[in-house]
Design a protein around this motif. Structure first.
Motif, PDB file in Angstrom:
ATOM      1  N   GLN A  23       0.806  -1.220   0.000  1.00  0.00           N
ATOM      2  CA  GLN A  23       0.000   0.000   0.000  1.00  0.00           C
ATOM      3  C   GLN A  23       0.841   1.273   0.000  1.00  0.00           C
ATOM      4  N   MET A  24       1.999   1.230   0.683  1.00  0.00           N
ATOM      5  CA  MET A  24       2.826   2.436   0.815  1.00  0.00           C
ATOM      6  C   MET A  24       4.022   2.445  -0.137  1.00  0.00           C
ATOM      7  N   ASN A  25       4.253   1.290  -0.794  1.00  0.00           N
ATOM      8  CA  ASN A  25       5.351   1.175  -1.760  1.00  0.00           C
ATOM      9  C   ASN A  25       6.708   1.516  -1.125  1.00  0.00           C
ATOM     10  N   VAL A  26       6.974   0.899   0.021  1.00  0.00           N
ATOM     11  CA  VAL A  26       8.270   1.055   0.692  1.00  0.00           C
ATOM     12  C   VAL A  26       8.885  -0.333   0.885  1.00  0.00           C
ATOM     13  N   PRO A  27      10.220  -0.427   1.058  1.00  0.00           N
ATOM     14  CA  PRO A  27      10.861  -1.734   1.204  1.00  0.00           C
ATOM     15  C   PRO A  27      10.315  -2.536   2.396  1.00  0.00           C
ATOM     16  N   TYR A  28      10.499  -3.845   2.340  1.00  0.00           N
ATOM     17  CA  TYR A  28       9.953  -4.739   3.360  1.00  0.00           C
ATOM     18  C   TYR A  28      10.485  -4.391   4.750  1.00  0.00           C
ATOM     19  N   LEU A  29      11.791  -4.127   4.867  1.00  0.00           N
ATOM     20  CA  LEU A  29      12.370  -3.839   6.187  1.00  0.00           C
ATOM     21  C   LEU A  29      11.783  -2.557   6.784  1.00  0.00           C
ATOM     22  N   ASP A  30      11.589  -1.538   5.952  1.00  0.00           N
ATOM     23  CA  ASP A  30      10.962  -0.306   6.436  1.00  0.00           C
ATOM     24  C   ASP A  30       9.496  -0.564   6.813  1.00  0.00           C
ATOM     25  N   SER A  31       8.833  -1.403   6.018  1.00  0.00           N
ATOM     26  CA  SER A  31       7.440  -1.759   6.322  1.00  0.00           C
ATOM     27  C   SER A  31       7.350  -2.528   7.635  1.00  0.00           C
ATOM     28  N   PRO A 123      28.420  -2.786  20.193  1.00  0.00           N
ATOM     29  CA  PRO A 123      28.772  -1.607  19.400  1.00  0.00           C
ATOM     30  C   PRO A 123      28.392  -1.712  17.924  1.00  0.00           C
ATOM     31  N   ALA A 124      27.913  -2.866  17.485  1.00  0.00           N
ATOM     32  CA  ALA A 124      27.475  -3.035  16.084  1.00  0.00           C
ATOM     33  C   ALA A 124      26.192  -3.861  16.111  1.00  0.00           C
ATOM     34  N   CYS A 125      25.132  -3.299  16.707  1.00  0.00           N
ATOM     35  CA  CYS A 125      23.985  -4.112  17.103  1.00  0.00           C
ATOM     36  C   CYS A 125      23.051  -4.488  15.962  1.00  0.00           C
ATOM     37  N   GLY A 126      23.144  -3.820  14.804  1.00  0.00           N
ATOM     38  CA  GLY A 126      22.234  -4.162  13.710  1.00  0.00           C
ATOM     39  C   GLY A 126      20.785  -4.032  14.148  1.00  0.00           C
ATOM     40  N   THR A 127      19.998  -5.091  13.966  1.00  0.00           N
ATOM     41  CA  THR A 127      18.576  -5.074  14.360  1.00  0.00           C
ATOM     42  C   THR A 127      18.368  -5.439  15.826  1.00  0.00           C
ATOM     43  N   GLY A 128      19.456  -5.680  16.553  1.00  0.00           N
ATOM     44  CA  GLY A 128      19.345  -5.966  17.987  1.00  0.00           C
ATOM     45  C   GLY A 128      19.068  -7.425  18.316  1.00  0.00           C
ATOM     46  N   ASN A 129      19.162  -8.322  17.326  1.00  0.00           N
ATOM     47  CA  ASN A 129      18.837  -9.726  17.594  1.00  0.00           C
ATOM     48  C   ASN A 129      19.812 -10.361  18.590  1.00  0.00           C
ATOM     49  N   LEU A 130      21.110 -10.167  18.388  1.00  0.00           N
ATOM     50  CA  LEU A 130      22.105 -10.736  19.308  1.00  0.00           C
ATOM     51  C   LEU A 130      21.981 -10.099  20.689  1.00  0.00           C
ATOM     52  N   LEU A 131      21.874  -8.784  20.728  1.00  0.00           N
ATOM     53  CA  LEU A 131      21.811  -8.073  22.013  1.00  0.00           C
ATOM     54  C   LEU A 131      20.597  -8.504  22.827  1.00  0.00           C
ATOM     55  N   THR A 132      19.425  -8.580  22.197  1.00  0.00           N
ATOM     56  CA  THR A 132      18.220  -8.957  22.950  1.00  0.00           C
ATOM     57  C   THR A 132      18.253 -10.430  23.358  1.00  0.00           C
ATOM     58  N   ALA A 133      18.880 -11.288  22.538  1.00  0.00           N
ATOM     59  CA  ALA A 133      19.020 -12.703  22.915  1.00  0.00           C
ATOM     60  C   ALA A 133      19.842 -12.834  24.190  1.00  0.00           C
ATOM     61  N   THR A 152      17.847   2.249   9.006  1.00  0.00           N
ATOM     62  CA  THR A 152      16.813   1.208   8.939  1.00  0.00           C
ATOM     63  C   THR A 152      17.027   0.182  10.037  1.00  0.00           C
ATOM     64  N   LEU A 153      18.271  -0.226  10.224  1.00  0.00           N
ATOM     65  CA  LEU A 153      18.570  -1.266  11.214  1.00  0.00           C
ATOM     66  C   LEU A 153      18.329  -0.775  12.636  1.00  0.00           C
ATOM     67  N   ILE A 154      18.725   0.458  12.929  1.00  0.00           N
ATOM     68  CA  ILE A 154      18.548   0.923  14.313  1.00  0.00           C
ATOM     69  C   ILE A 154      17.067   1.151  14.626  1.00  0.00           C
ATOM     70  N   GLN A 155      16.280   1.523  13.631  1.00  0.00           N
ATOM     71  CA  GLN A 155      14.842   1.656  13.845  1.00  0.00           C
ATOM     72  C   GLN A 155      14.239   0.291  14.176  1.00  0.00           C
ATOM     73  N   LEU A 156      14.690  -0.747  13.466  1.00  0.00           N
ATOM     74  CA  LEU A 156      14.227  -2.108  13.757  1.00  0.00           C
ATOM     75  C   LEU A 156      14.698  -2.561  15.137  1.00  0.00           C
ATOM     76  N   ALA A 157      15.931  -2.192  15.502  1.00  0.00           N
ATOM     77  CA  ALA A 157      16.458  -2.552  16.822  1.00  0.00           C
ATOM     78  C   ALA A 157      15.612  -1.933  17.929  1.00  0.00           C
ATOM     79  N   LEU A 158      15.250  -0.678  17.742  1.00  0.00           N
ATOM     80  CA  LEU A 158      14.433   0.030  18.731  1.00  0.00           C
ATOM     81  C   LEU A 158      13.064  -0.627  18.867  1.00  0.00           C
ATOM     82  N   MET A 159      12.445  -0.925  17.729  1.00  0.00           N
ATOM     83  CA  MET A 159      11.129  -1.569  17.750  1.00  0.00           C
ATOM     84  C   MET A 159      11.225  -2.978  18.343  1.00  0.00           C
ATOM     85  N   ASN A 160      12.312  -3.680  18.015  1.00  0.00           N
ATOM     86  CA  ASN A 160      12.557  -5.032  18.543  1.00  0.00           C
ATOM     87  C   ASN A 160      12.569  -5.007  20.073  1.00  0.00           C
TER      88      ASN A 160
END
Length: 330
Positions: A23-31, A123-133, A152-160
Motif C-alpha cells: 500500500q505504501m510502496n516502501v521496502p519490506y524492512l521499512d514496512s 557496538p554493532a547491534c544491527g537489528t538488535g537480535n544478538l543483544l536482545t538474545a 533502517t537497522l537501528i529503527q528495527l532494533a528500537l522496535m525489537n
C-alpha cells in the motif's frame, strides 16, 4: 509449542508487513518497522490512506502479539527481518543466526554468573537480535546499550526492544567514534568485516593500519575493549581469517597488552556456504589488577547445532571447563 507460537506470530507479522509494503510502496524492512511501531501504539502515519488504516485495524484484532513470551517475539521478528534481508542489497543488512545468538547468550551467562546488576553493550547491534538474545538470557537487573549507524537497522532494533518490552538505550552513530558511555561488564558483537573508510578517525586507534584503510573488525575489537570495565568480558563473532591477515601481528600484540584470551570456538563449517566466510566465537577478558589468564584457554570446534547429541556433549565439556577454571558453573 514455542515453534508453533513463532510460526503463528510470524504469519501475522509477515502478512501485515506485506500489506504496508504494497500500500505504501516502501521496502519490506521499512514496512516491518512501521508494523512493529503500529503494534506498540496502534498509531498510523499521515501517508497511510484510509483503506490501509482500516485494514490495519482489522489485522490488529486477529492477534494479540503481547500474549507471547519475549523469546517468541524475538524469534518472530528475526524471521521477518531475515525475509526482508534476502532482498536487501546492502552488505551490512545481515543478521546473527539465531543458534549463534542463543549460544552467545549461554556463554555470557557462564561468564557473568548470577550477577545482580549487569551492564552490556553491542557496538554493532544491527537489528538488535544478538543483544536482545543475550539480555533475555541473563538474570538480574540489566542495563543494555547498542550502537548502529544504519537508520533502517537501528529503527528495527528500537522496535525489537520495545515489542519485547526491554529497556535498551541505542546510539545512532558511527560506532567507531566516541560514546557517552560508562564502562560495561560485557561486550557482545558480531563484528562487521571490511575496511573502515574514515582514516582520520581510524588514526585515533592503536590498531590503525600503517598504510591504507584500517580493518573495521580490528577497530571494533579495540573499541569494545575500551568500553569494557577492568575484568569485563567480550564475546565477538569473528571471521576465521582474523589472525591470518597482514595486520594480524599488530592485533596479536594489542591483545597480549590489553586482554586475556579466554576461548576460541569455531562455528560449524556447515553453517557457511563458503569456507572463506566461516566464523568463530572469540572470548576475551579485559586485563585488570585482579585478573589472570585462564590456566588453559577454551578451544573447540563446535558440532552442528542440528546434532543435539554432539551438541550436548560439547556443552558438558564447556561446563566442565568453566567449573575447573573458576567455579562459575551455576
Amino acid at each position: 509449542m514455542e515453534q508453533t507460537k513463532v510460526e503463528t506470530a510470524f504469519q501475522w507479522l509477515d502478512k501485515t508487513t506485506e500489506l504496508i509494503q504494497q500500500q505504501m510502496n516502501v521496502p519490506y524492512l521499512d514496512s516491518l518497522s512501521i508494523t512493529l511501531s503500529y503494534m506498540m501504539g496502534k498509531e498510523t502515519l499521515e501517508e497511510q490512506n484510509d483503506l490501509l488504516k482500516q485494514q490495519l485495524e482489522k489485522k490488529a484484532k486477529e492477534l494479540n502479539i503481547f500474549q507471547y513470551e519475549k523469546e517468541v517475539l524475538r524469534k518472530t521478528i528475526q524471521l521477518a527481518t531475515l525475509k526482508g534481508m534476502k532482498d536487501a542489497t546492502q552488505q551490512q543488512h545481515l543478521i546473527t543466526p539465531d543458534t549463534v545468538a542463543m549460544f552467545i547468550g549461554y556463554l555470557s551467562e557462564k561468564l557473568i554468573g548470577k550477577n545482580d546488576h549487569v551492564r552490556l553493550f553491542d557496538p554493532a547491534c544491527g537489528t538488535g537480535n544478538l543483544l536482545t538474545a543475550v539480555v533475555n538470557r541473563l538474570s538480574g537487573n540489566k542495563q543494555a546499550y547498542g550502537s548502529e549507524v544504519d537508520p533502517t537497522l537501528i529503527q528495527l532494533a528500537l522496535m525489537n526492544a520495545n515489542v519485547q518490552q526491554l529497556d535498551i538505550e541505542y546510539f545512532h552513530q558511527d560506532s567507531l567514534r566516541p560514546f557517552l558511555l560508562e564502562p560495561v561488564d560485557l561486550v557482545v558483537s558480531d563484528l562487521p568485516v571490511g575496511y573502515y573508510p574514515d582514516d582520520v578517525q581510524a588514526s585515533q586507534y592503536e590498531l590503525k593500519a600503517e598504510e591504507g584503510h584500517s580493518y573495521s573488525h580490528h577497530l571494533f575489537i579495540e573499541q569494545g575493549i575500551k568500553y569494557a570495565k577492568e575484568g569485563g568480558y567480550l564475546v565477538f563473532v569473528i571471521p576465521n581469517f582474523l589472525f591470518e591477515s597482514e595486520q594480524s601481528s599488530q592485533l596479536n600484540r594489542f591483545l597480549h597488552k590489553h586482554a586475556h584470551v579466554i576461548g576460541l570456538l569455531q562455528l560449524p563449517l556447515s553453517m557457511f556456504k563458503l569456507e572463506k566466510n566461516a566464523k568463530s566465537i572469540f572470548i576475551l577478558q579485559k586485563k585488570g589488577r585482579a585478573t589472570n589468564a585462564p590456566k588453559e584457554a577454551l578451544m573447540a570446534q563446535l558440532p552442528s547445532f542440528k546434532n543435539p547429541v554432539a551438541m550436548n556433549k560439547m556443552l558438558d565439556k564447556i561446563n566442565q571447563w568453566f567449573q575447573s577454571e573458576n567455579g562459575n558453573d551455576e
